[in-house]
Design a protein around this motif. Structure first.
Motif, PDB file in Angstrom:
ATOM      1  N   VAL A  31      -1.971   6.865   6.695  1.00 35.15           N
ATOM      2  CA  VAL A  31      -1.456   8.062   7.345  1.00 35.15           C
ATOM      3  C   VAL A  31      -2.257   9.222   6.767  1.00 35.15           C
ATOM      4  N   ASP A  32      -2.497  10.223   7.559  1.00 34.93           N
ATOM      5  CA  ASP A  32      -3.283  11.358   7.091  1.00 34.93           C
ATOM      6  C   ASP A  32      -2.458  12.171   6.088  1.00 34.93           C
ATOM      7  N   PHE A  33      -3.062  12.493   4.960  1.00 33.15           N
ATOM      8  CA  PHE A  33      -2.377  13.316   3.961  1.00 33.15           C
ATOM      9  C   PHE A  33      -1.893  14.630   4.571  1.00 33.15           C
TER      10      PHE A  33
ATOM     11  N   LEU B 174       0.841  -1.185   0.000  1.00 32.25           N
ATOM     12  CA  LEU B 174       0.000   0.000   0.000  1.00 32.25           C
ATOM     13  C   LEU B 174       0.885   1.246   0.000  1.00 32.25           C
ATOM     14  N   GLN B 175       0.610   2.161  -0.930  1.00 30.98           N
ATOM     15  CA  GLN B 175       1.369   3.407  -1.039  1.00 30.98           C
ATOM     16  C   GLN B 175       0.426   4.585  -1.167  1.00 30.98           C
ATOM     17  N   LEU B 176       0.885   5.740  -0.713  1.00 36.90           N
ATOM     18  CA  LEU B 176       0.162   7.011  -0.861  1.00 36.90           C
ATOM     19  C   LEU B 176       1.116   8.024  -1.468  1.00 36.90           C
TER      20      LEU B 176
ATOM     21  N   VAL C  55       5.689  12.925  -3.561  1.00 33.42           N
ATOM     22  CA  VAL C  55       6.243  12.197  -2.418  1.00 33.42           C
ATOM     23  C   VAL C  55       5.362  10.975  -2.188  1.00 33.42           C
ATOM     24  N   THR C  56       5.956   9.791  -2.322  1.00 27.66           N
ATOM     25  CA  THR C  56       5.221   8.550  -2.142  1.00 27.66           C
ATOM     26  C   THR C  56       5.752   7.828  -0.910  1.00 27.66           C
TER      27      THR C  56
ATOM     28  N   VAL D  92       4.992   5.082   8.324  1.00 27.48           N
ATOM     29  CA  VAL D  92       5.295   4.957   6.896  1.00 27.48           C
ATOM     30  C   VAL D  92       6.799   5.101   6.643  1.00 27.48           C
ATOM     31  N   SER D  93       7.213   4.607   5.493  1.00 28.86           N
ATOM     32  CA  SER D  93       8.584   4.818   5.029  1.00 28.86           C
ATOM     33  C   SER D  93       8.527   5.465   3.651  1.00 28.86           C
ATOM     34  N   LEU D  94       9.589   6.128   3.283  1.00 27.95           N
ATOM     35  CA  LEU D  94       9.656   6.798   1.988  1.00 27.95           C
ATOM     36  C   LEU D  94       9.829   5.750   0.895  1.00 27.95           C
TER      37      LEU D  94
END
Length: 143
Positions: A54-56, A2-4, A35-36, A122-124
């Motif tokens: 995570v909240d944007f 899962l990515q944002l 930025v993902t 999260v991680s980059l």
């Protein structure tokens, strides 16, 4: 996995020392930064309430304060460029780097900064920095 991705915009000027082309002169770009981030531990199940990784707005706050505020409306030049063009030292918005401020080096700088300041969950995953609408430098995590 899962990515944002959150997208940011800023204006920055730069020049590349010893570059054999137009980019050797001071010029600016309207940059777009993608930025993902990815989940550190997601197992493929649905996320529990409230259903977000995570909240944007948390990503926005971190990137805004650690990247955009430092880059926006700045002139970035290398120490070598400034040494060869000492008149540039008088610019109040000047940011002098040891390396050349190419899109590639900018994205590497951003990766180093963001790696340690993102929310713990999260991680980059990647950074994509558009210098123009059809040209970008990209960093992708090896993990």
């Amino acid at each position: 996995m899962l990515q944002l991705t959150k997208i940011f915009s800023f204006e920055t000027a730069h020049a590349l020392h010893r570059y054999n082309g137009k980019c050797r002169n001071i010029h600016g770009h309207s940059y777009k930064l993608h930025v993902t981030v990815r989940d550190r531990a997601h197992q493929g199940e649905y996320l529990p309430a409230p259903g977000i990784l995570v909240d944007f707005k948390d990503i926005k706050a971190v990137v805004q304060s650690h990247i955009v505020e430092h880059f926006d409306h700045r002139l970035i030049l290398s120490a070598d460029y400034v040494a060869a063009h000492p008149f540039c030292e008088t610019q109040e918005n000047l940011w002098v780097w040891e390396m050349e401020p190419s899109a590639e080096n900018m994205v590497l700088y951003m990766q180093k900064v963001l790696q340690d300041v993102l929310p713990a969950e999260v991680s980059l995953a990647s950074l994509r920095l558009y210098e123009t609408s059809d040209s970008y430098a990209e960093w992708i995590s090896a993990v």
